[in-house]
Scaffold this active site. Structure first.
Site, PDB file in Angstrom:
ATOM      1  N   GLN B 127      39.213  47.746  57.929  1.00 53.06           N
ATOM      2  CA  GLN B 127      38.914  48.196  56.238  1.00 53.06           C
ATOM      3  C   GLN B 127      39.609  46.911  54.697  1.00 53.06           C
ATOM      4  O   GLN B 127      40.638  47.019  54.912  1.00 53.06           O
ATOM      5  CB  GLN B 127      39.797  49.190  56.220  1.00 53.06           C
ATOM      6  CG  GLN B 127      40.559  49.353  56.642  1.00 53.06           C
ATOM      7  CD  GLN B 127      41.748  50.492  56.806  1.00 53.06           C
ATOM      8  OE1 GLN B 127      41.987  50.910  57.153  1.00 53.06           O
ATOM      9  NE2 GLN B 127      41.577  51.343  55.322  1.00 53.06           N
ATOM     10  N   GLY B 128      37.811  46.829  54.261  1.00 53.02           N
ATOM     11  CA  GLY B 128      38.942  45.777  52.732  1.00 53.02           C
ATOM     12  C   GLY B 128      38.711  46.473  51.702  1.00 53.02           C
ATOM     13  O   GLY B 128      38.759  46.842  50.917  1.00 53.02           O
ATOM     14  N   SER B 130      42.957  47.285  50.048  1.00 52.60           N
ATOM     15  CA  SER B 130      43.765  46.025  49.265  1.00 52.60           C
ATOM     16  C   SER B 130      43.277  44.784  48.530  1.00 52.60           C
ATOM     17  O   SER B 130      42.413  44.110  48.987  1.00 52.60           O
ATOM     18  CB  SER B 130      44.928  46.256  49.830  1.00 52.60           C
ATOM     19  OG  SER B 130      45.305  47.126  49.943  1.00 52.60           O
ATOM     20  N   SER B 162      44.586  44.366  58.467  1.00 54.87           N
ATOM     21  CA  SER B 162      44.739  44.335  59.627  1.00 54.87           C
ATOM     22  C   SER B 162      43.212  43.329  60.113  1.00 54.87           C
ATOM     23  O   SER B 162      42.139  44.651  59.821  1.00 54.87           O
ATOM     24  CB  SER B 162      45.063  45.464  60.104  1.00 54.87           C
ATOM     25  OG  SER B 162      46.046  46.124  59.172  1.00 54.87           O
ATOM     26  N   GLU B 245      43.319  58.701  58.498  1.00 55.33           N
ATOM     27  CA  GLU B 245      44.052  57.643  58.499  1.00 55.33           C
ATOM     28  C   GLU B 245      45.014  58.739  58.463  1.00 55.33           C
ATOM     29  O   GLU B 245      46.423  58.750  60.151  1.00 55.33           O
ATOM     30  CB  GLU B 245      44.088  56.624  57.654  1.00 55.33           C
ATOM     31  CG  GLU B 245      45.186  55.353  58.087  1.00 55.33           C
ATOM     32  CD  GLU B 245      45.490  54.476  57.070  1.00 55.33           C
ATOM     33  OE1 GLU B 245      44.686  54.673  55.863  1.00 55.33           O
ATOM     34  OE2 GLU B 245      45.412  54.077  57.275  1.00 55.33           O
TER      35      GLU B 245
END
Lengths: 373, 390
Positions: B127-128, B130, B162, B245
């Site tokens: 997941q992009g 930040s 991550s 999440e």
């Protein structure tokens, strides 16, 4: 899995909330605090009318035969209303009698307690025993036709208004519980006011008080077991009382943070204040999870219930104090005054922290079980 | 109030246990986790096996290849995996975060293409979100996407991603309207990690692993059909994804923390401090008991939230309480562990350095997936209703 109060349990709780708001508002709480015994006969009669003195007692004794989960739901409201009453003392005593397996005593007292004609309390702690019954030094000395009871009990709840005292004593090396009318010869009661004036403690001295063998409601293993069970119930009632207290303190603090303005904005818009409130909510809700779980585990006779009780009391004891500290900080000067009602809850939480053992006591109880030593 | 599992819940757990008994890899996986393609191939294999058995994406609706598990059942599933030390799931981000978001917002074509590939381990997702200048304030992100014909052209940089070094796809947040207020100009793109112009650089953590990365986008062309949901509606999608999440976390974590605590208890019985076992020391006893009760309450909080979600609705901001609790709990746990175990615990040879690793790794807990400060803001503002200040 349904981890929440059921509909009937919620109904009981809501009706109790309305009841205490009406029957014992905080102005009345303050009046009762100033009295020696904190007893309001009208309030008590109305509580009896609701069936609450027999909440957990069997139907054959005119009880409601509900579980400890309902007790927790009800006790939470007494904490939220900061109610002074002999409810905790009488409930503890009634469970002790109910668990004693002594039918003649049960027949004589449980119905009377449920119907409100008898109030009772438990005299457990000696000056140095703490909450460990095995360290009790008050003794029953055998005589020709019974026993003589001698000792000094501390922190006895509502002794001044109780009709009967359940005294925990040593009979040789065994634990025994004696049921004695408060006005029997040789008993002297002295009020010992404490930080929380909504609960009334006394020191009770027993000077060679005559006790017959019929007065002994349980001895040895049976006394240990009945006492332990009744203390578990009492502990959960106090945890629930703490939750009610914490709930009031959080709501009051959040309300204040929304309305009190400094630097032209509500202080609740400052993160320093928001974070105090967020932590309070975390502590409160975690206390609630722990207490509801322990109440449920006890009601199911779950083997984990003993641990659950110590977990709940350790966590709630610390959280009650912590939430009080933060409430006092956020409310600022006004929260520190006699006039603001926070002082009632702040002190109640401090008293509750100690009742049935504080966090340090329960962590050690837990450690013994976890470490198997 | 009834904390016993229902018959269906018990059956769900039994079925999964039976399946695990037969299908769990007999040998531990080989290779280092963070950068060994062979290790990741084994993870893909495990994910495929789960999918073939019908044990991937368990909470997804049946029509998308899941089994419609309730949040409580999903928690049981994660617990069972943790209890038997199953390999991590290659699909963890895909299943928990990307899949549900595609199910909720995706086009028919996106659902048909992506969902099966998440389940069977074909695609690993990252997941992009930040960026170097957009951490807690994610909505201030500046990686931009400009429509050029049938493609969006993406330029910018992401960080703390991550799995990026092993991922096939990325759920990417981009700015598509630089003139709109910051929450209203964000969109969500599904980006192929093999796209030209996209490069990944691993970051090493203080604990020594390299689990997350920087990503650089230089004129990366993404087909316009890979827009997820409506243009400029990406923030709402993000919030849904983040709540999923946070609500998910907690269930499998309990088992991991429990292992740490049990190891600590066993270890401290054998270590002598001041001439007697560490567990005889009253201060250590207090610390162990406190860790024990806090951990049990973590599980109780989690069960209570799951029961609420199962019986009522979708995950809400209360998930923030769970995130705040577990992250700070773990830090207290490993700090107590280091104190109880004493000087030896600092040695890299002591228990293969696992106490050092846990101690250092835990610092990230209160930062990843939303810092404790952000969680407290969310609790204060969305649960308690205190006024926003930013």
């Amino acid at each position: 899995m349904h981890f929440d109060l059921s509909k009937p349990q919620k109904l009981l709780q809501e009706s109790a909330r309305t009841f205490f708001k009406r029957e014992c508002p905080l102005t009345r709480v303050r009046e009762l605090m100033e009295t020696g015994n904190g007893f309001d006969e009208t309030l008590w009669t109305h509580m009896v009318d609701q069936g609450w003195t027999g909440l957990m007692l069997p139907e054959k004794y005119e009880g409601l035969e509900l579980s400890i989960v309902e007790l927790a739901a009800l006790a939470e409201e007494m904490g939220r209303a900061c109610t002074p009453s002999p409810f905790l003392a009488t409930t503890w005593a009634s469970v002790l009698i109910a668990e004693s397996e002594n039918t003649p005593i049960q027949t004589k007292y449980l119905k009377a307690i449920a119907e409100g004609s008898c109030m009772a309390t438990v005299a457990l702690q000696d000056a140095e025993s703490g909450w460990n019954p095995n360290l009790v030094a008050t003794t029953l000395q055998p005589t020709d036709n019974g026993f003589k009871l001698t000792g000094e009990k501390w922190y006895v709840l509502d002794a001044a208004t109780a009709d009967v005292l359940l005294v925990v004593a040593k009979k040789r090396d065994q634990l025994a519980i004696a049921l004695i009318p408060r006005n029997r010869e040789g008993i002297s009661i002295e009020s010992t006011p404490s930080i929380d004036e909504t609960r009334k403690f006394s020191q009770v001295k027993f000077n060679e008080v005559t006790v017959s063998s019929e007065d002994l409601i349980a001895v040895g293993g049976q006394a240990d077991k009945a006492l332990q069970r009744s203390m578990h119930v009492g502990t959960i009632a106090v945890c629930a009382d703490l939750i009610g207290s914490m709930q009031w303190m959080l709501e009051t603090t959040v309300e204040y943070a929304k309305t009190r303005k400094q630097f032209g904005v509500p202080i609740g818009s400052f993160q320093a204040v928001q974070h105090q409130c967020a932590d309070m909510l975390l502590l409160l809700e975690s206390s609630r999870s722990a207490t509801y779980y322990a109440a449920w585990a006890l009601s199911e006779d779950d083997p984990a219930s003993e641990r659950a009780v110590s977990m709940a009391k350790a966590y709630c004891s610390d959280s009650g104090r912590e939430i009080g500290n933060r409430a006092c900080q956020v409310l600022g000067g006004i929260g520190f005054t006699w006039e603001h009602d926070l002082q009632l809850y702040y002190k109640r939480a401090k008293g509750d922290e100690l009742l049935f053992g504080d966090a340090t006591f329960h962590r050690e109880e837990l450690a013994k079980q976890i470490l198997n030593d | 109030m009834d904390l016993k599992l229902t018959e269906e819940e018990q059956k769900f757990r039994e079925d999964f246990r039976t399946w695990l008994k037969e299908n769990l890899p007999k040998e531990p996986l080989t290779g280092r986790s963070e950068d060994d393609p062979n290790y990741w191939n084994q993870l893909r294999g495990w994910q495929k096996k789960l999918a073939e058995g019908g044990w991937a994406g368990v909470s997804w609706p049946d029509e998308f290849g899941g089994r419609g598990a309730t949040p409580i059942e999903e928690a049981l599933y994660l617990e069972e995996l943790a209890v038997c030390d199953a390999p991590e799931r290659a699909g963890v981000i895909g299943e928990g975060l990307v899949g549900p978001t595609i199910i909720a917002e995706g086009s028919q074509k996106q659902k048909e293409f992506f969902l099966p590939r998440i389940l069977d381990g074909t695609d690993i997702w990252c997941q992009g979100f930040s960026e170097p200048d957009s951490g807690s304030d994610v909505a201030s992100l500046s990686t931009k996407a400009v429509l050029d014909g049938e493609h969006y052209v993406v330029n910018g940089q992401k960080i703390w991603t991550s799995f990026a070094h092993m991922a096939d796809w990325c759920l990417l947040l981009v700015r598509t309207d630089p003139n709109a207020p910051k929450h209203k100009g964000i969109s969500c793109l599904l980006v192929d990690m093999k796209s030209e112009g996209l490069s990944v650089r691993p970051l090493r953590q203080m604990s020594g692993d390299a689990g997350f990365n920087e990503m650089f986008f230089s004129d990366v062309r993404v087909p316009a059909t890979n827009l997820l949901g409506q243009l400029n509606e990406g923030w709402k999608i993000t919030i849904t994804a983040l709540m999923n999440e946070r609500a998910n976390l907690g269930s499998g974590l309990y088992v991991g923390f429990k292992k740490t605590l049990n190891e600590l208890i066993e270890r401290s019985k054998t270590i002598r401090r001041n001439g007697s076992p560490a567990t005889k020391d009253p201060i250590n006893r207090q610390k162990i008991a406190q860790a024990y009760l806090e951990l049990e309450i973590l599980k109780l909080n989690s069960n209570r939230a799951l029961s609420q979600i199962t019986n009522n609705a979708t995950p809400g901001p209360e998930g923030s309480i769970l995130k705040l609790y577990w992250s700070e709990f773990n830090q207290r746990l490993v700090q107590s562990a280091m104190e109880i175990l004493g000087e030896q615990a600092q040695l890299k040879d002591f228990d293969q350095g696992k106490w050092i690793y846990r101690y250092l790794r835990s610092r990230g807990n209160t930062i990843e997936a939303g810092t404790s400060e952000i969680q407290r803001n969310i609790i204060a503002q969305r649960v308690l209703g205190l006024p926003r200040s930013y």
